[in-house]
Design an enzyme around this catalytic site. Structure first.
Site, PDB file in Angstrom:
ATOM      1  N   ARG A  26       9.218  -0.451  -8.658  1.00  0.00           N
ATOM      2  CA  ARG A  26       8.636  -0.974  -9.906  1.00  0.00           C
ATOM      3  C   ARG A  26       8.003   0.138 -10.732  1.00  0.00           C
ATOM      4  O   ARG A  26       7.948   0.070 -11.956  1.00  0.00           O
ATOM      5  CB  ARG A  26       7.568  -2.035  -9.546  1.00  0.00           C
ATOM      6  CG  ARG A  26       6.873  -2.676 -10.724  1.00  0.00           C
ATOM      7  CD  ARG A  26       5.845  -3.702 -10.259  1.00  0.00           C
ATOM      8  NE  ARG A  26       4.807  -3.152  -9.399  1.00  0.00           N
ATOM      9  CZ  ARG A  26       3.740  -2.460  -9.827  1.00  0.00           C
ATOM     10  NH1 ARG A  26       3.568  -2.241 -11.108  1.00  0.00           N
ATOM     11  NH2 ARG A  26       2.841  -1.999  -8.970  1.00  0.00           N
ATOM     12  N   CYS A  76       6.700   2.695   0.996  1.00  0.00           N
ATOM     13  CA  CYS A  76       6.266   2.232   2.329  1.00  0.00           C
ATOM     14  C   CYS A  76       7.437   1.629   3.100  1.00  0.00           C
ATOM     15  O   CYS A  76       7.688   1.991   4.252  1.00  0.00           O
ATOM     16  CB  CYS A  76       5.142   1.208   2.206  1.00  0.00           C
ATOM     17  SG  CYS A  76       3.578   1.972   1.736  1.00  0.00           S
ATOM     18  N   GLU A 104       3.506  -5.229   9.582  1.00  0.00           N
ATOM     19  CA  GLU A 104       4.750  -5.687   8.953  1.00  0.00           C
ATOM     20  C   GLU A 104       5.781  -6.072  10.013  1.00  0.00           C
ATOM     21  O   GLU A 104       5.942  -5.394  11.017  1.00  0.00           O
ATOM     22  CB  GLU A 104       5.334  -4.576   8.077  1.00  0.00           C
ATOM     23  CG  GLU A 104       4.444  -4.185   6.907  1.00  0.00           C
ATOM     24  CD  GLU A 104       4.352  -5.278   5.839  1.00  0.00           C
ATOM     25  OE1 GLU A 104       5.155  -6.224   5.887  1.00  0.00           O
ATOM     26  OE2 GLU A 104       3.460  -5.160   4.968  1.00  0.00           O
ATOM     27  N   HIS A 147       0.332  -2.418   6.657  1.00  0.00           N
ATOM     28  CA  HIS A 147      -0.274  -2.299   5.330  1.00  0.00           C
ATOM     29  C   HIS A 147      -1.764  -2.639   5.429  1.00  0.00           C
ATOM     30  O   HIS A 147      -2.158  -3.528   6.187  1.00  0.00           O
ATOM     31  CB  HIS A 147       0.407  -3.241   4.326  1.00  0.00           C
ATOM     32  CG  HIS A 147       1.474  -2.579   3.506  1.00  0.00           C
ATOM     33  ND1 HIS A 147       2.793  -3.001   3.529  1.00  0.00           N
ATOM     34  CD2 HIS A 147       1.429  -1.529   2.638  1.00  0.00           C
ATOM     35  CE1 HIS A 147       3.509  -2.232   2.700  1.00  0.00           C
ATOM     36  NE2 HIS A 147       2.700  -1.331   2.151  1.00  0.00           N
TER      37      HIS A 147
END
Ligand code: PCA
Length: 221
Positions: A95, A148, A85, A173
């Site tokens: 979510r 994360c 990342e 990831h």
């Protein structure tokens, strides 16, 4: 680069979440626990998939181990490749509820702190080196807004605030395991053994690369 035999590498992975029985990020981290890579020793630590609590466990590990390299791993279901990342953002926007039922929406990870931090890992060199040994990898420009990114942001904030110049950190990831994709036609996955070797190679790159490459990441979005 001369080997620093005292260097400690903190490698974190997450407990399972979202009703999944397994999280490859912890499976990879624990498979590498105790490994010696380019003069550093890997210390695997499992983080709860809970806003706040994950950072508390991270803080304890940082204080106990005083690592020179910190890499946090997380599952990105649906991704097909290993994705270092680039950037952590100062927002929690969940979510789904975390493992403690918390579901923050548009809350800062750290109040009155910068909007974002960049990874200090050599993300482009990692991607290039993985591709050269035949492993799919690409730079990701979003770690999402769930636990994360929360951990990634908290880590980078601490490293920046502490002014620990020799300490580098970031987030990678990783894809789902084949068994997680078995009943989901078309879903991407990668074998655990491949993931373990990819993260071993990525750590090696981080330990041996001082300056990241300056080459385009090969994507516009
Ligand atoms: N992946 C989630 C949290 C834990 C994990 O492994 C994420 O991408 O935020």
């Amino acid at each position: 680069m001369t080997a620093d035999t005292n260097a400690r590498i903190l490698l974190t992975g997450f407990e399972p979440f979202d009703k999944d029985p397994i999280n490859p990020s912890w499976e990879v981290a624990r498979a590498l626990d105790g490994a010696e890579i380019a003069g550093g020793s890997v210390h695997a630590v499992q983080l709860p998939c809970v806003f706040g609590d994950a950072v508390a466990v991270l803080d304890e590990a940082l204080a106990r181990l005083q690592p020179t390299l910190v890499i946090s791993l997380g599952l990105a279901s649906g991704r097909s490749d290993i994705t270092p990342e680039r950037v952590a953002i100062n927002i929690d926007d969940a979510r789904i509820p975390d493992n403690a039922g918390k579901q923050p929406v548009d809350e800062a990870v750290v109040d009155k702190a910068p909007a974002a931090y960049f990874s200090t890992l050599p993300i482009k060199a990692m991607v290039r080196n993985l591709r050269e040994v035949g492993m799919p990898a690409s730079v990701s420009n979003t770690a999402g807004t769930f636990v994360c990114n929360h951990v990634f942001y908290a880590l980078m904030h601490r490293l920046a605030r502490r002014g620990a110049p020799g300490v580098r950190g970031g987030f990678i990831h990783i894809p789902a395991l084949p068994q997680q994709a078995a009943n989901m036609p078309g879903m991407a996955s990668m074998a655990l053994s491949t993931q373990v070797e990819a993260i071993r190679a990525a750590i090696h790159t981080a330990m041996t690369t001082k300056e990241d490459l300056r080459e385009n990441a090969g994507q516009l979005h």
